[in-house]
Scaffold this motif. Structure first.
Motif, PDB file in Angstrom:
ATOM      1  N   ASP A 268       0.828  -1.203   0.000  1.00  0.00           N
ATOM      2  CA  ASP A 268       0.000   0.000   0.000  1.00  0.00           C
ATOM      3  C   ASP A 268       0.866   1.258   0.000  1.00  0.00           C
ATOM      4  OD1 ASP A 268      -2.722   0.523  -0.051  1.00  0.00           O
ATOM      5  OD2 ASP A 268      -2.621   1.381   1.977  1.00  0.00           O
ATOM      6  N   SER A 269       1.888   1.215   0.825  1.00  0.00           N
ATOM      7  CA  SER A 269       2.796   2.359   0.927  1.00  0.00           C
ATOM      8  C   SER A 269       3.522   2.608  -0.401  1.00  0.00           C
ATOM      9  CB  SER A 269       3.789   2.075   2.067  1.00  0.00           C
ATOM     10  OG  SER A 269       4.866   2.941   1.992  1.00  0.00           O
ATOM     11  N   VAL A 270       4.012   1.538  -1.017  1.00  0.00           N
ATOM     12  CA  VAL A 270       4.733   1.689  -2.297  1.00  0.00           C
ATOM     13  C   VAL A 270       3.770   2.177  -3.377  1.00  0.00           C
ATOM     14  CG1 VAL A 270       6.102   0.503  -4.060  1.00  0.00           C
ATOM     15  CG2 VAL A 270       6.423  -0.076  -1.649  1.00  0.00           C
ATOM     16  N   LYS A 271       2.549   1.656  -3.343  1.00  0.00           N
ATOM     17  CA  LYS A 271       1.562   2.053  -4.370  1.00  0.00           C
ATOM     18  C   LYS A 271       1.259   3.554  -4.299  1.00  0.00           C
ATOM     19  CE  LYS A 271      -2.781   0.935  -3.752  1.00  0.00           C
ATOM     20  NZ  LYS A 271      -3.922   0.026  -3.614  1.00  0.00           N
ATOM     21  N   HIS A 272       1.115   4.061  -3.082  1.00  0.00           N
ATOM     22  CA  HIS A 272       0.699   5.460  -2.945  1.00  0.00           C
ATOM     23  C   HIS A 272       1.837   6.467  -3.048  1.00  0.00           C
ATOM     24  CE1 HIS A 272      -3.071   3.688  -1.250  1.00  0.00           C
ATOM     25  NE2 HIS A 272      -3.511   4.538  -2.143  1.00  0.00           N
ATOM     26  N   SER A 273       3.039   6.058  -2.650  1.00  0.00           N
ATOM     27  CA  SER A 273       4.127   7.049  -2.628  1.00  0.00           C
ATOM     28  C   SER A 273       5.375   6.600  -3.390  1.00  0.00           C
ATOM     29  CB  SER A 273       4.516   7.354  -1.171  1.00  0.00           C
ATOM     30  OG  SER A 273       5.037   6.193  -0.568  1.00  0.00           O
ATOM     31  N   GLY A 320       7.189  11.476  -9.991  1.00  0.00           N
ATOM     32  CA  GLY A 320       6.703  10.528 -11.004  1.00  0.00           C
ATOM     33  C   GLY A 320       5.968   9.343 -10.409  1.00  0.00           C
ATOM     34  N   VAL A 321       5.352   9.547  -9.239  1.00  0.00           N
ATOM     35  CA  VAL A 321       4.705   8.420  -8.554  1.00  0.00           C
ATOM     36  C   VAL A 321       3.512   7.869  -9.350  1.00  0.00           C
ATOM     37  CG1 VAL A 321       3.117   9.844  -7.160  1.00  0.00           C
ATOM     38  CG2 VAL A 321       3.868   7.615  -6.300  1.00  0.00           C
ATOM     39  N   GLN A 322       2.964   8.699 -10.274  1.00  0.00           N
ATOM     40  CA  GLN A 322       1.820   8.227 -11.067  1.00  0.00           C
ATOM     41  C   GLN A 322       2.186   6.968 -11.861  1.00  0.00           C
ATOM     42  OE1 GLN A 322      -1.288   9.369 -10.691  1.00  0.00           O
ATOM     43  NE2 GLN A 322      -1.855   7.614 -12.004  1.00  0.00           N
ATOM     44  N   ARG A 323       3.464   6.900 -12.312  1.00  0.00           N
ATOM     45  CA  ARG A 323       3.929   5.692 -13.022  1.00  0.00           C
ATOM     46  C   ARG A 323       3.729   4.452 -12.157  1.00  0.00           C
ATOM     47  NH1 ARG A 323       9.240   8.111 -13.563  1.00  0.00           N
ATOM     48  NH2 ARG A 323       9.011   9.537 -15.313  1.00  0.00           N
TER      49      ARG A 323
ATOM     50  N   ALA B  39      13.005   6.324  -8.936  1.00  0.00           N
ATOM     51  CA  ALA B  39      12.927   4.848  -8.867  1.00  0.00           C
ATOM     52  C   ALA B  39      12.126   4.420  -7.644  1.00  0.00           C
ATOM     53  CB  ALA B  39      14.325   4.264  -8.805  1.00  0.00           C
ATOM     54  N   PRO B  40      11.271   3.406  -7.803  1.00  0.00           N
ATOM     55  CA  PRO B  40      10.456   2.953  -6.661  1.00  0.00           C
ATOM     56  C   PRO B  40      11.234   2.028  -5.720  1.00  0.00           C
ATOM     57  CG  PRO B  40       9.946   1.621  -8.585  1.00  0.00           C
ATOM     58  CD  PRO B  40      10.960   2.654  -9.041  1.00  0.00           C
ATOM     59  N   CYS B  41      10.618   1.793  -4.577  1.00  0.00           N
ATOM     60  CA  CYS B  41      11.132   0.804  -3.613  1.00  0.00           C
ATOM     61  C   CYS B  41      11.187  -0.570  -4.285  1.00  0.00           C
ATOM     62  CB  CYS B  41      10.169   0.776  -2.421  1.00  0.00           C
ATOM     63  SG  CYS B  41      10.425  -0.573  -1.263  1.00  0.00           S
ATOM     64  N   THR B  42      12.168  -1.396  -3.908  1.00  0.00           N
ATOM     65  CA  THR B  42      12.288  -2.740  -4.501  1.00  0.00           C
ATOM     66  C   THR B  42      11.169  -3.662  -4.035  1.00  0.00           C
ATOM     67  OG1 THR B  42      13.591  -3.605  -2.649  1.00  0.00           O
ATOM     68  CG2 THR B  42      14.824  -2.626  -4.485  1.00  0.00           C
TER      69      THR B  42
END
Lengths: 336, 294
Positions: A268-273, A320-323, B39-42
């Motif tokens: 959830d955290s990764v999805k939102h931020s 770029g969190v929308q990606r 870059a996102p979290c792994t």
């Protein structure tokens, strides 16, 4: 070639040898490890010899009092798993030239198991765990007509080949880091076998199994350290099977546990931020209404705040969190 | 040397001292850190185990971002390294999996060609920066300190994904580095074991027992401090150490340094510049051994 072998011998009267791990058995439950002393032998063997060749040579020609358990000498029977230089290996599969370190190879019963004598560990804890997962199929109804077998697609059985390869040597449990601090943990071998049956389309009790494995001592007590994957001599990769069980259990609705809450809060955290929100992860994993366990985490939280290690109070999203949200929308599955 | 720098969530969250320290040692090591801010979290393995396809896409995106910079992707976290190495290993070998990733990240304007090398700072020290450069940067030998290495599981296992089969020497870099900086490496079995962090939220006391046991083993062998390339290990070994002491029912009091902090000390930086005053377990005792104060 000359090889020097240092063998952990049973010593009912002595204390645990000073040269053993850190001066005393470590970590628990190894504090219950049997006392031992180390005895050094020199053997003359060809370069291709394995540890078991050396142990048999010692027993046959130098010291008939040495107790060692072995049978097939071909990495099939699983009898000769023991500690070689501090990790669990099959003695019959461990080449002396590979394992000789500083001029010698140290061989002993794993301190994580009770010892019967010398290199012979008492495998009772291992077999108890093995039996606890009900390592057999419960016949699915309706049973096939007489003189016919259950028919399953090839692909379903190919999925289980890895788990079927287990020879029950116990090497994975001997080096399991969760088992070392938690004797109640079912452990990698039993859980890999659990998947072998829970993942079999002929089994009638898959859901009951998944419920049982989701409780204390089960799939969520694995620390994910990959020791079992490294030590398994047959490529069973028990951790990978435990992770498959976790997925099956969550899909079957066994979600009221810290493991699932942790995964949900994380995703959830990764999805939102786009990144992890450490401030909310721990309380969400523990469960907001689990007051007792929440309180347990408070002293650590205060220590962290005092040291200036508090994560930012306002959790910012990555640019770029929308990606990331789009990726979740496309392949997020139950995390969508 | 330019690197696509992947700081990981924890160095920007609960271990801000790590982010400060790695930036402080970049210049003496000749590293140009081009941070992958988008870059996102792994997913730290948690997302991989529940939804491998999603984790493939998230990490594929990061690998593609590094690829477009034409530089190694540098991590400062054993866990980030493990997860990125795992997904990279599969994406480089399984074209169907790579195609799936590209279909997903393609919509976001990215494509991964499978050429990125993911390297922890610890590996880069020996394989890209070189021993001579490290030696040249040393201004303060850490003579007299006994340091216990603590690798973290995901920089060691599974060996196949981490290139340890081709480069077994990666299992010895911490010990080599400690020697290079003038200190003595403590040999103990806990160096390659699990800190317990992955089960902190599921099984708190067992997790803390694990952390406490390894630190105590190192302490019994004379260690003044532990050094780790993994901030998640640091969270359990340092952040939770007072609680681990309660579980073991004995005092521990062993400071835990991040890898870049140890390098920074040897490069002549002050403890404050490396935020060694921002630890749960005070670093004072260990620093005094090399005549430093915080």
């Amino acid at each position: 070639m000359q090889f020097t072998i240092e063998v952990g011998r049973y010593n009912p009267e002595g204390n645990y040898d000073e040269r053993a791990v850190a001066g005393k058995p470590y970590p628990p439950p190894w504090d219950k490890a049997s006392p031992r002393r180390y005895q050094t032998y020199t053997v003359d063997l060809p370069a291709h010899a394995v540890v078991l060749d050396a142990l048999i040579a010692i027993r046959e020609y130098q010291d008939e009092s040495l107790a060692v358990r072995c049978a097939c000498r071909s990495a099939i029977c699983g009898s000769c798993a023991m500690w070689v230089n501090g990790h669990a290996h099959l003695a019959c599969k461990s080449k002396l030239t590979t394992f000789t370190k500083d001029g010698k190879t140290r061989v002993e019963a794993p301190p994580s198991m009770p010892v019967i004598r010398d290199l012979v560990a008492d495998m009772t804890p291992f077999w108890e765990k093995h039996h606890a997962v009900k390592p057999w199929l419960e016949a699915k109804q309706p049973e096939p007509p007489p003189m016919e077998e259950y028919r399953v697609p090839n692909a379903a059985m190919e999925e289980l080949i890895q788990e079927v390869s287990c020879i029950s040597c116990g090497a994975c449990l001997m080096d399991c880091e969760s088992f070392a601090v938690n004797p109640d943990f079912l452990g990698p071998q039993a859980l890999a076998q659990a998947y072998r049956y829970a993942g079999d389309p002929r089994d009638a009790e898959t859901k009951e199994r998944l419920g049982a494995y989701s409780g204390p001592g089960g799939i969520w007590d694995c620390t994910h350290c990959y020791e079992c994957v490294t030590q398994c001599p047959k490529g069973v990769a028990p951790l990978e099977q435990i992770l498959k069980l976790r997925r099956l259990a969550v899909d079957a609705g066994f979600t009221n546990n810290a493991g699932t809450r942790h995964a949900d809060a994380f995703a959830d955290s990764v999805k939102h931020s786009g990144r992890l929100n450490e401030l909310t992860l721990l309380p969400r994993s523990v469960g907001f209404f689990n007051i007792l366990d929440q309180l347990k985490t408070l002293p650590s939280a205060f220590n962290m705040i005092r040291a200036g290690k508090l994560p930012p109070l306002i959790h910012k999203s990555i640019p770029g969190v929308q990606r990331i949200k789009n990726i979740f929308a496309r392949v997020g599955g139950r995390f969508k | 040397m330019r690197v696509a720098f992947y700081p990981g969530c924890v160095s920007k969250g609960a271990c801000p001292e790590l982010y400060v320290a790695v930036n402080a040692i970049a210049e003496p090591l000749g590293l140009q850190l081009e941070e992958l801010t988008e870059a996102p979290c792994t997913g730290a393995g948690v997302i991989s185990e529940q939804n491998p396809e999603l984790a493939d896409a998230l990490n594929g995106l990061t690998l593609a971002m590094a690829e477009s910079k034409g530089a190694h992707l540098m991590t400062i976290c054993s866990t980030c390294q493990g997860v990125l190495s795992n997904h990279n290993h599969h994406l480089k070998r399984d074209s169907a999996r790579l195609d799936k990733v590209n279909a997903t990240i393609g919509d976001q304007g990215f494509r991964y060609g499978g050429t990125t090398e993911v390297k922890h700072l610890l590996w880069m020290l020996f394989e890209d920066i070189g021993i001579d450069r490290i030696k040249a940067a040393i201004k303060r030998k850490l003579t007299g300190l006994k340091i216990a290495p603590f690798y973290g599981c995901y920089i060691l296992r599974p060996a196949e994904y981490l290139g340890l089969v081709e480069r077994p020497e990666r299992k010895t870099y911490l010990e080599q580095l400690i020697g290079l900086l003038g200190a003595e490496a403590v040999e103990y079995s806990g160096a390659t074991k699990c800190c317990g962090f992955p089960m902190l939220t599921f099984n708190r006391d067992k997790s803390l027992a694990m952390a406490g046991n390894h630190i105590m083993e190192a302490k019994d062998k004379g260690a003044d401090l532990l050094v780790t390339p993994c901030p998640l290990c640091h969270l359990n070994l340092d952040g939770q150490q007072p609680d681990a002491a309660r579980v073991l029912k004995k005092p521990i009091d062993v400071p835990i340094f991040h890898l870049p902090q140890l390098l920074g000390l040897a490069f002549g930086l002050s403890p404050e510049e490396l935020r060694l005053d921002h630890h749960v377990v005070p670093t004072k005792g260990a620093l005094e051994k090399v005549e430093l104060k915080v």
